[in-house]
Design an enzyme around this catalytic site. Structure first.
Site, PDB file in Angstrom:
ATOM      1  CG  ASN A 197      -2.065   0.332   1.346  1.00  0.00           C
ATOM      2  OD1 ASN A 197      -1.631   2.024   0.333  1.00  0.00           O
ATOM      3  ND2 ASN A 197      -3.226   0.934   1.785  1.00  0.00           N
ATOM      4  CG  ASP A 198       1.561   3.021   3.539  1.00  0.00           C
ATOM      5  OD1 ASP A 198       0.648   3.726   3.528  1.00  0.00           O
ATOM      6  OD2 ASP A 198       1.901   2.552   4.783  1.00  0.00           O
ATOM      7  CB  VAL A 199       5.614   0.153  -1.193  1.00  0.00           C
ATOM      8  CG1 VAL A 199       6.691   0.410   0.571  1.00  0.00           C
ATOM      9  CG2 VAL A 199       5.208  -0.435  -1.196  1.00  0.00           C
ATOM     10  CB  ALA A 217       2.027   5.388   6.532  1.00  0.00           C
TER      11      ALA A 217
END
Lengths: 102, 462
Positions: free
Chosen positions: B388-390, B429
């Site tokens: 997700n965040d990456v 995050a």
């Protein structure tokens, strides 16, 4: 002040080692690929398990009737061993998986 | 005899240096680990059997039992634990080392009365070891999700720093006044434990690898202080080596995430984040498009090039085998398949590599971020599995985002993006991801193993 000077003179050898080891540590890690960060951390983690040597020394130096020191020492040796054995085995397991494909 | 022990310690110190050095290269890493383990083994055996004074048998037996129990538990846990749980395990083992160092301080305090510098060494080892122990336990709780939200008391930075200063001042007072009080000692011990908790609690789960690496070097330092106390060379070299190497590693990890160490510890993911998140989630407009395994199968079947982006969701679902099957199937159909590995995908750097290596995914298909990013524009399908965040474009274009500035995998540049997630819940995050709302993106909801299983069987029928 005199105490400090005495201390430095008495421990000069160790002070040398500390300083040199700091540089060795920095140099060794240098440019490690991100892939190996985790195994490297894990391996380093196992190496600081060397604290178990201190725990063993505590026990060896304890009076046989000092129950508190002996039981704390016992736990310290046990935990230190956990750190060493678990640390090296888990690192090996991580690396084993890298190796298979070569 | 003592000369032999000195020699053993020397050899052991060399194996640590050599071992760490070899751990830094993929080809020699495993051997390096074994060499260091060998050095540790001889150091321990030498310490036990070459001791200058007479020691009662009972103590030898106790040491033997402690080592035996530690070995069995350590071995079993390390062997049995699932690949996904390894980061947690490293954290626990680190805590054990810290605890061991702290206990040594507790015992030795009384024995070194009157030697101020030794007392300083002991108290420093006690404080650092205790922080490392309690901090590692909190980090462990965060990694396995028991403690899943950063917990912050108001003004925690100031309170934490004050707390630490008081702690050090108290230790200094004990040492300087030469007070031989077990009560004071235990107050200091509990205080240091509490500080470890306060230190790690406010830090977000995504930053735990950095924290563990930092605590790792703390434990190294604690071990080195023990070495200083006893004039024990192997503890000194091993401890300092890990302390300095661990610190450098911590910085390298921060670099990989484009964060500074102080922003990790003092919180760029701080209190302002939550309001920024609310705004960001409100800002995202557009609809998510849901898709089915058969649609994805068709899409991939006729693609020329597919890039898979694995994340922690893949590890949680234990879907690494099925994704390898998908990869092989696509290759058989003439599709070019690669994996894009973000340096901090998963819970630890290299987590994805380890996970995929387990299933025999070929090394050369795992492409690191810098090398794969230019390839996205000519990629037909990007398949994001549990990451997700990456892949969050906010890192590029939303300065208010807490992950702004972090390098990401530029999945949005591909022709189609398929995202497999369990739900629309935000990632680690805790922020929304506009990639999911992109016109080119379709969502394949469900557990990774489940969804991939269906996808594979659809593909087989084509």
């Amino acid at each position: 002040m005199t105490e400090l000077i005495e201390f430095i003179t008495a421990n000069l050898q160790m002070i040398y080692i500390v300083i040199l080891m700091i540089f060795v540590g920095v140099e060794i890690i240098g440019h490690v690929p991100a892939v190996l960060h985790t195994p490297l951390m894990s391996g380093a983690n196992a190496i600081h398990g060397v604290v178990v040597v201190g725990a063993i020394l505590v026990m060896l130096g304890s009076e046989p009737d000092n129950i508190l020191a002996l039981s704390l020492g016992f736990v310290a040796v046990l935990l230190g061993t956990l750190n060493v054995v678990g640390g090296f085995v888990v690192t090996d397991r991580m690396l084993e998986m890298f190796k298979k494909k070569k | 005899m003592e000369f032999i022990l000195t020699l053993i310690y020397l050899v052991a110190s060399i194996t640590y240096i050599l071992g760490l050095k070899m751990l830094g290269h993929p080809k020699t890493a495993r051997k390096g680990n074994l060499i260091a383990a060998f050095g540790m083994g001889i150091a321990i055996i030498g310490t036990i059997f070459i001791y200058p004074k007479e020691v009662p048998m009972m103590i030898y037996v106790l040491i033997g039992i402690a080592i035996l129990i530690g070995t069995i538990i350590g071995w079993l846990v390390a062997k049995k634990v699932a690949m996904t749980k390894m980061p947690e395990l490293v954290s626990i083992f680190n805590g054990m080392g810290g605890a061991s160092a702290a206990l040594i301080g507790l015992i030795e305090f009384h024995h070194y009365q009157g030697q101020t510098l030794s007392i300083v060494t002991i108290l420093a080892g006690l404080i650092i070891g205790s922080i490392s122990f309690s901090g590692s336990m909190i980090a462990w709780g965060k990694l396995n999700g028991t403690i899943n939200k950063p917990i912050r008391i108001p003004k925690y930075n100031i309170i934490n720093n004050l707390f630490f200063i008081v702690l050090v001042a108290f230790a200094g007072f004990i040492a300087y006044q030469g007070i031989d009080s077990q009560l004071y000692l235990y107050v200091l011990f509990v205080g240091a434990l509490a500080y470890g908790v306060l230190f790690v609690l406010p830090i977000g789960g995504a930053d735990m690898p950095v924290v563990i690496s930092l605590l790792n070097s703390f434990t190294g330092l604690a071990a080195a202080l023990g070495g200083f106390l006893y004039g024990n060379m192997v503890m000194l070299t091993g401890g300092i080596l890990v302390g300095s190497a661990g610190t450098i590693l911590t910085f390298a990890m921060c670099d990989a995430m484009n964060r500074s160490l102080s922003s990790v510890i003092f919180g760029a993911f701080g209190a302002t984040t939550s309001t920024a998140t609310d705004e960001a989630s409100r800002k995202i407009k557009g609809n998510i498009k849901e898709t089915t395994p058969s649609d994805v199968a068709i899409l991939m079947n006729y693609a020329n090039k597919v890039i898979i982006i694995p994340g922690y969701g893949l590890a949680v679902a234990q879907a690494q085998h099925i994704i390898h099957e998908l990869e092989e199937l696509l290759i058989k159909k003439g599709v070019e398949v690669k994996y894009a590995i973000h340096p901090v995908a998963g819970r630890m750097p290299g987590h994805m590599n380890v996970l995929l290596a387990e299933t025999n995914v070929s090394y050369d298909r795992l492409i690191e971020m810098e090398d794969i990013n230019p390839e996205f524009p000519n990629t037909d399908v990007v398949f994001v599995v549990g990451a997700n965040d990456v892949v969050n474009p906010a890192a590029h274009n939303d300065p208010s985002s807490p992950i702004y500035g972090m390098p990401i995998l530029e999945a949005e540049n591909a022709k189609y993006i398929v995202v497999n997630k369990r739900s629309m819940k935000p990632g680690y995050a805790g922020i929304e991801n506009e990639l999911f709302y992109n016109q080119k993106t379709s969502m394949l909801f469900g557990d990774a193993k489940d969804a991939l299983g269906k996808l594979v069987s659809e593909l087989k029928n084509m």
